[in-house]
Each structure stands twice: as structure tokens, then as C-alpha cells.
Scaffold this motif. Structure first.
Motif, PDB file in Angstrom:
ATOM      1  N   ALA A  72       0.856  -1.185   0.000  1.00  0.00           N
ATOM      2  CA  ALA A  72       0.000   0.000   0.000  1.00  0.00           C
ATOM      3  C   ALA A  72       0.891   1.234   0.000  1.00  0.00           C
ATOM      4  O   ALA A  72       1.747   1.382   0.873  1.00  0.00           O
ATOM      5  CB  ALA A  72      -0.922   0.011   1.211  1.00  0.00           C
ATOM      6  N   VAL A  73       0.701   2.114  -0.991  1.00  0.00           N
ATOM      7  CA  VAL A  73       1.504   3.329  -1.107  1.00  0.00           C
ATOM      8  C   VAL A  73       0.588   4.502  -1.454  1.00  0.00           C
ATOM      9  O   VAL A  73      -0.541   4.318  -1.907  1.00  0.00           O
ATOM     10  CB  VAL A  73       2.593   3.195  -2.193  1.00  0.00           C
ATOM     11  CG1 VAL A  73       3.592   2.116  -1.825  1.00  0.00           C
ATOM     12  CG2 VAL A  73       1.961   2.889  -3.550  1.00  0.00           C
ATOM     13  N   SER A  74       1.089   5.703  -1.244  1.00  0.00           N
ATOM     14  CA  SER A  74       0.318   6.907  -1.554  1.00  0.00           C
ATOM     15  C   SER A  74       1.157   7.893  -2.350  1.00  0.00           C
ATOM     16  O   SER A  74       2.380   7.944  -2.198  1.00  0.00           O
ATOM     17  CB  SER A  74      -0.169   7.589  -0.267  1.00  0.00           C
ATOM     18  OG  SER A  74      -1.139   6.818   0.389  1.00  0.00           O
ATOM     19  N   ILE A  75       0.490   8.659  -3.203  1.00  0.00           N
ATOM     20  CA  ILE A  75       1.130   9.766  -3.906  1.00  0.00           C
ATOM     21  C   ILE A  75       0.236  10.993  -3.756  1.00  0.00           C
ATOM     22  O   ILE A  75      -0.955  10.868  -3.470  1.00  0.00           O
ATOM     23  CB  ILE A  75       1.343   9.459  -5.405  1.00  0.00           C
ATOM     24  CG1 ILE A  75      -0.011   9.285  -6.110  1.00  0.00           C
ATOM     25  CG2 ILE A  75       2.225   8.252  -5.611  1.00  0.00           C
ATOM     26  CD1 ILE A  75       0.091   9.232  -7.623  1.00  0.00           C
ATOM     27  N   LYS A 166      -3.463  10.199  -2.433  1.00  0.00           N
ATOM     28  CA  LYS A 166      -4.261   9.130  -3.029  1.00  0.00           C
ATOM     29  C   LYS A 166      -3.600   7.789  -2.746  1.00  0.00           C
ATOM     30  O   LYS A 166      -2.400   7.629  -2.931  1.00  0.00           O
ATOM     31  CB  LYS A 166      -4.416   9.325  -4.537  1.00  0.00           C
ATOM     32  CG  LYS A 166      -5.315   8.264  -5.197  1.00  0.00           C
ATOM     33  CD  LYS A 166      -5.556   8.583  -6.651  1.00  0.00           C
ATOM     34  CE  LYS A 166      -6.412   7.515  -7.327  1.00  0.00           C
ATOM     35  NZ  LYS A 166      -7.751   7.413  -6.717  1.00  0.00           N
ATOM     36  N   ARG A 167      -4.390   6.823  -2.291  1.00  0.00           N
ATOM     37  CA  ARG A 167      -3.889   5.515  -1.889  1.00  0.00           C
ATOM     38  C   ARG A 167      -3.974   4.500  -3.028  1.00  0.00           C
ATOM     39  O   ARG A 167      -4.969   4.443  -3.754  1.00  0.00           O
ATOM     40  CB  ARG A 167      -4.706   5.000  -0.705  1.00  0.00           C
ATOM     41  CG  ARG A 167      -4.029   3.895   0.117  1.00  0.00           C
ATOM     42  CD  ARG A 167      -2.819   4.397   0.783  1.00  0.00           C
ATOM     43  NE  ARG A 167      -2.404   3.579   1.933  1.00  0.00           N
ATOM     44  CZ  ARG A 167      -1.244   3.703   2.509  1.00  0.00           C
ATOM     45  NH1 ARG A 167      -0.357   4.583   2.057  1.00  0.00           N
ATOM     46  NH2 ARG A 167      -0.917   2.974   3.553  1.00  0.00           N
ATOM     47  N   TYR A 168      -2.911   3.711  -3.166  1.00  0.00           N
ATOM     48  CA  TYR A 168      -2.878   2.628  -4.154  1.00  0.00           C
ATOM     49  C   TYR A 168      -2.494   1.327  -3.451  1.00  0.00           C
ATOM     50  O   TYR A 168      -1.537   1.289  -2.672  1.00  0.00           O
ATOM     51  CB  TYR A 168      -1.855   2.910  -5.258  1.00  0.00           C
ATOM     52  CG  TYR A 168      -2.239   4.046  -6.172  1.00  0.00           C
ATOM     53  CD1 TYR A 168      -3.057   3.833  -7.274  1.00  0.00           C
ATOM     54  CD2 TYR A 168      -1.776   5.340  -5.924  1.00  0.00           C
ATOM     55  CE1 TYR A 168      -3.418   4.877  -8.117  1.00  0.00           C
ATOM     56  CE2 TYR A 168      -2.137   6.389  -6.757  1.00  0.00           C
ATOM     57  CZ  TYR A 168      -2.952   6.152  -7.852  1.00  0.00           C
ATOM     58  OH  TYR A 168      -3.313   7.194  -8.683  1.00  0.00           O
ATOM     59  N   PHE A 289     -12.461  -8.482  -1.930  1.00  0.00           N
ATOM     60  CA  PHE A 289     -12.722  -7.256  -2.686  1.00  0.00           C
ATOM     61  C   PHE A 289     -11.399  -6.626  -3.087  1.00  0.00           C
ATOM     62  O   PHE A 289     -10.323  -7.038  -2.633  1.00  0.00           O
ATOM     63  CB  PHE A 289     -13.539  -6.270  -1.845  1.00  0.00           C
ATOM     64  CG  PHE A 289     -12.788  -5.713  -0.670  1.00  0.00           C
ATOM     65  CD1 PHE A 289     -12.248  -4.430  -0.711  1.00  0.00           C
ATOM     66  CD2 PHE A 289     -12.607  -6.460   0.492  1.00  0.00           C
ATOM     67  CE1 PHE A 289     -11.545  -3.912   0.361  1.00  0.00           C
ATOM     68  CE2 PHE A 289     -11.907  -5.947   1.579  1.00  0.00           C
ATOM     69  CZ  PHE A 289     -11.375  -4.670   1.516  1.00  0.00           C
ATOM     70  N   ASP A 290     -11.477  -5.602  -3.925  1.00  0.00           N
ATOM     71  CA  ASP A 290     -10.304  -4.815  -4.319  1.00  0.00           C
ATOM     72  C   ASP A 290     -10.343  -3.499  -3.549  1.00  0.00           C
ATOM     73  O   ASP A 290     -11.228  -2.670  -3.782  1.00  0.00           O
ATOM     74  CB  ASP A 290     -10.322  -4.548  -5.825  1.00  0.00           C
ATOM     75  CG  ASP A 290      -9.086  -3.782  -6.302  1.00  0.00           C
ATOM     76  OD1 ASP A 290      -8.295  -3.331  -5.452  1.00  0.00           O
ATOM     77  OD2 ASP A 290      -8.922  -3.637  -7.529  1.00  0.00           O
ATOM     78  N   PRO A 291      -9.421  -3.262  -2.607  1.00  0.00           N
ATOM     79  CA  PRO A 291      -9.464  -2.034  -1.803  1.00  0.00           C
ATOM     80  C   PRO A 291      -9.263  -0.755  -2.620  1.00  0.00           C
ATOM     81  O   PRO A 291      -9.558   0.340  -2.134  1.00  0.00           O
ATOM     82  CB  PRO A 291      -8.328  -2.231  -0.791  1.00  0.00           C
ATOM     83  CG  PRO A 291      -7.436  -3.263  -1.385  1.00  0.00           C
ATOM     84  CD  PRO A 291      -8.309  -4.141  -2.213  1.00  0.00           C
TER      85      PRO A 291
END
Length: 439
Positions: A72-75, A166-168, A289-291
Motif C-alpha cells: 500500500a503506497v500513496s502519492i 491518493k492511496r494505491y 474485494f479490491d481495496p
């Protein structure tokens, strides 16, 4: 000169002086009212009219597996908002005429295809008044670039971007219930994102923008905290390391999907644990599910059944009862047990799984072949108090303390409420409830 004329002149001068004193006193009192009594309120009013707050954040911390592989990463990306009152062209200073075009209608028509929404709905938002309305939060970089180009090429007023995190989730569905997901305000709502929100959440700095009466920015951003630097230093983002192994997790999830397909099961959970350290190497729950798009799934798929589903453990509980008997010295692996295939306890008859008896066998055979009658005999010798006491020592009946939300503690009897049949059935793993993690 008549004496009366002199008196009239004197009276007029006196009246004029009195009027001037009253006017000056009124102005003075008004100044005191505005600059002393109403000073704080007017300062706040002026500030609200001339400044606008701008919050700049840092990305949310990473979540990685035991080998440092990102899960889990964010930009930082743009969030689009509108200032409906400013969505109009400025007046032409040369001929004092306003350019004849409807900025709100033009903006709605141009942005609707990119934002994947209805142009008329957008137009309704733009004509609804107000000074701030979100149009789309945490846009994809490509999408934000398209919108910025449209705004620039068409000189659209009243449309702006704010930077947000934004989280990926790089593995998509893998470990979805463990990782969880976040809301639009960068707040963890499920899984580790919720449990460790204080650790992972990025920091925020509030700035102010000065603008004139028509909304034009006068100066650059100013940090509200006077002791804060205008350009904050790059902060080192927090990183949460899991015991999970992404490769093991992939194999586990693939096997789970295959099992669900073959058995048509409605739900399942599986855990892979290091027996020497207790570390969780893999944990999966179905349905899943897909988070990255959690809102498209039912809330039932968000549940981590590995820590929240409770059920009777059955024969898996028998070795635990065997350990109790060994510890108390009631039996040894070679202690002989009579197995007749059935045993009566009070008004209840308990059978072996196949209904057959094996005669006189050592306790090791009772465990090997999961013989109900042998376990019932051991359970009755242990009794309710010792059964429950040892079960608690093994960690049954309360949460394990794993750093995941929603963990259930299972169910154990109160020994005072147990009758002989309850003791007998508990010895074969019935009448007690556990989670997959406890088991």
C-alpha cells in the motif's frame, strides 16, 4: 447696529458650536465602538473576506511485506473544486463591457466527459452559488492533467486544485481484509489502515492566501504558524512492516479461489503461520474485494473471517484436551482406553464418527483415530473447572491481541453452568467456539 441682531448672531454661533461638538463626539464614539468594542469581530470579518485557507499534506505512510515489497503506497494528486461565485469573466477595462460567454455552461460542457458525469448536473452545481464545492477528489494524475489543460486553454475561472494523498494497493485483492482501505479524507476505515491510522496518516500544514475583492491572489502562500518554514522540509514517511510474505500470500489466495470454485462455498478463511515464532505469513478471507475500489463491493466482503468468524472446532480441539490430560497426569500416551463405539453421559449418548468401536486401545490411538468415546472419558475425569481453566490458558475465550480490528474472542462456558453432557461434548470440541486464528 441693532442690539437684537448681535444677540441673534451670538445664538447662531453658539448653536453651531454645539452642533460641531455633538458631531465630533459622535464620530469619536463611533471610532471607539469600531476600533475597540468591535475590533475583534471586524478583524475576523476582514480576514474571512480577504484570505482563504489552503491545506497541504504529505502522502500516507507505506505498508510493506516482510521483505519490504510494497503493498500500500500513496502519492500526492489533485482534487478539483469550484468557486461558483468566481465562475465569470472579468469586465473589459477598455470598453467597460463584459465578454459575452457563460463560463459556467462552458465549464460544465467541457469537464463532464473527463469527470464522467452529466453536464447538466455539473451546471446545476455551478449555478447553485456558494464559494466552495468539491467536483472530484484524488483524481488520477492523467485525469488531473486533462482537466488542467482544459482550464488553461479555455481560461475558465473559478476552478482550482488542492493537493491530496491518493492511496494505491499494489497487489489489488491480495490481503485486502488485512490492509483495509481509507476514505476520501485520508482516514483509515478498515483493516490495518484503520488500526494504525495514527501511524500512517500524513501530516498537514495550513496556509493562507490573500486575495482581493474579486478573488485574485495578491501574495504567495503564507504558513499560518509564524514559526513554520514557508517551504516545509521533506518528511520521512512512516513505513509499516508486516510479517506477511507476498509470495506465500499469493499462493494462499490462489488456493482459496480454487477451493471456493470447487466447493461453491459462501465463505472461507485460511492462515499460514510460522509454528516456531507465531508470525502470520499468509492470511486470506473469502469473499473478498479490491481495496482500490472498495465502494463497488458489498460490506460483507470487507470482513476478515480469519479473526471474526466463530465456530465449533470439533476434532481439532481434541489434542488440546489431550494436552490437559497429560499435564494433569490423568493419562499417558500408553494409557489404555475402552472404546465401545458409543458412551452414555446422563441422558445423552455420544457416538464415534463411524459408529464403530475399536475395543481396548492406548490413548495415542484415541488421538490418531479421533475416537469420541475415549475423549469423553478423559473430559469427564478432567471436569468442568479444569477444562475451562486450561482452555483459557491456551488462549481460548478471548482475543489473541493481533493488530487487526474486529477480532472476536470466541465462546467458553462458565464452569458453574456446565452439566455432565456439556463437559462431555466440550471434550470433543463441541459447545465451545473459536476463530480460525485461535484454532
Amino acid at each position: 447696529m441693532k442690539p437684537f441682531a448681535f444677540l441673534d448672531s451670538k445664538r447662531r454661533f453658539t448653536a453651531l458650536c454645539i452642533c460641531m461638538v455633538v458631531i465630533v463626539a459622535g464620530v469619536f464614539l463611533r471610532l471607539i465602538w469600531l476600533q475597540v468594542v468591535q475590533a475583534d469581530r471586524l478583524k475576523q470579518l476582514t480576514k474571512s473576506q480577504l484570505t482563504a485557507e489552503y491545506i497541504r499534506g504529505t502522502p500516507r505512510g507505506r505498508i510493506v511485506d516482510r521483505d519490504g515489497e510494497e503493498m500500500a503506497v500513496s502519492i500526492m494528486t489533485g482534487s478539483l473544486y469550484a468557486d461558483p461565485e468566481m465562475m465569470q469573466d472579468e469586465q473589459d477595462e477598455k470598453n467597460k463591457q463584459t465578454v459575452q460567454r457563460d463560463v459556467r455552461r462552458l465549464s460544465a460542457d467541457l469537464l463532464a466527459p473527463v469527470l464522467k458525469t452529466d453536464a447538466q448536473k455539473l451546471y446545476g452545481i455551478f449555478t447553485g452559488g456558494g464559494r466552495f464545492v468539491w467536483l472530484k477528489r484524488t483524481m488520477e494524475p492523467k485525469e488531473a492533467a486533462q482537466v488542467q489543460k482544459i482550464i488553461k486553454d479555455n481560461d475558465l475561472k473559478g476552478l482550482h486544485f488542492l493537493e491530496e494523498s491518493k492511496r494505491y494497493y499494489t497487489k489489488k485483492r491480495a490481503a485486502a481484509q488485512i490492509l483495509g482501505f481509507i476514505g476520501t479524507d485520508d482516514k483509515g476505515l478498515s483493516g490495518l489502515e484503520y488500526q494504525l491510522d495514527d501511524v500512517l496518516k500524513g501530516s498537514e500544514t495550513t496556509y493562507s492566501k490573500l486575495h482581493d475583492a474579486v478573488g485574485k491572489q495578491l501574495l504567495g502562500l503564507m504558513v499560518n504558524d509564524p514559526g513554520h518554514e514557508l517551504q516545509p522540509k521533506q518528511e520521512k514517511l512512516p513505513t509499516v512492516y508486516l510479517t506477511l510474505d507476498s509470495k506465500i500470500q499469493y499462493v494462499l489466495e490462489d488456493a482459496m479461489d480454487d477451493a471456493m470454485e470447487r466447493t461453491k462455498a459462501k465463505g472461507a478463511a485460511a492462515i499460514i503461520m510460522d509454528p516456531y515464532t507465531g508470525e502470520i505469513l499468509g492470511m486470506a478471507s473469502r469473499p473478498t474485494f479490491d481495496p482500490n475500489n472498495f465502494g463497488k463491493y458489498s460490506s460483507d466482503t470487507w470482513t476478515n473471517r480469519a479473526v471474526s468468524m466463530i465456530y465449533e472446532p470439533g476434532s481439532v480441539f481434541k489434542p488440546i484436551v489431550g494436552c490437559m490430560g497429560l499435564t494433569e497426569g490423568i493419562i499417558t500416551p500408553d494409557t489404555l482406553i475402552q472404546d465401545n463405539g458409543r458412551i452414555k453421559i446422563a441422558d445423552r449418548v455420544i457416538y464415534n464418527w463411524d459408529g464403530e468401536g475399536m475395543g481396548t486401545v492406548p490413548f495415542s490411538t484415541v488421538i490418531k483415530f479421533s475416537i469420541n468415546t475415549g475423549m469423553v472419558q478423559l473430559g469427564m475425569k478432567l471436569g468442568a473447572d479444569r477444562l475451562i481453566s486450561y482452555a483459557k490458558k491456551f488462549g481460548f475465550g478471548e482475543p489473541t491481541g493481533i493488530e487487526l480490528p474486529g477480532e472476536e474472542g470466541g465462546i467458553l462456558y462458565n464452569p458453574k453452568d456446565m452439566y455432565e453432557p456439556d463437559v462431555a461434548t466440550m471434550a470433543i470440541g463441541q459447545g465451545v467456539a473459536v476463530t480460525p486464528l485461535q484454532e
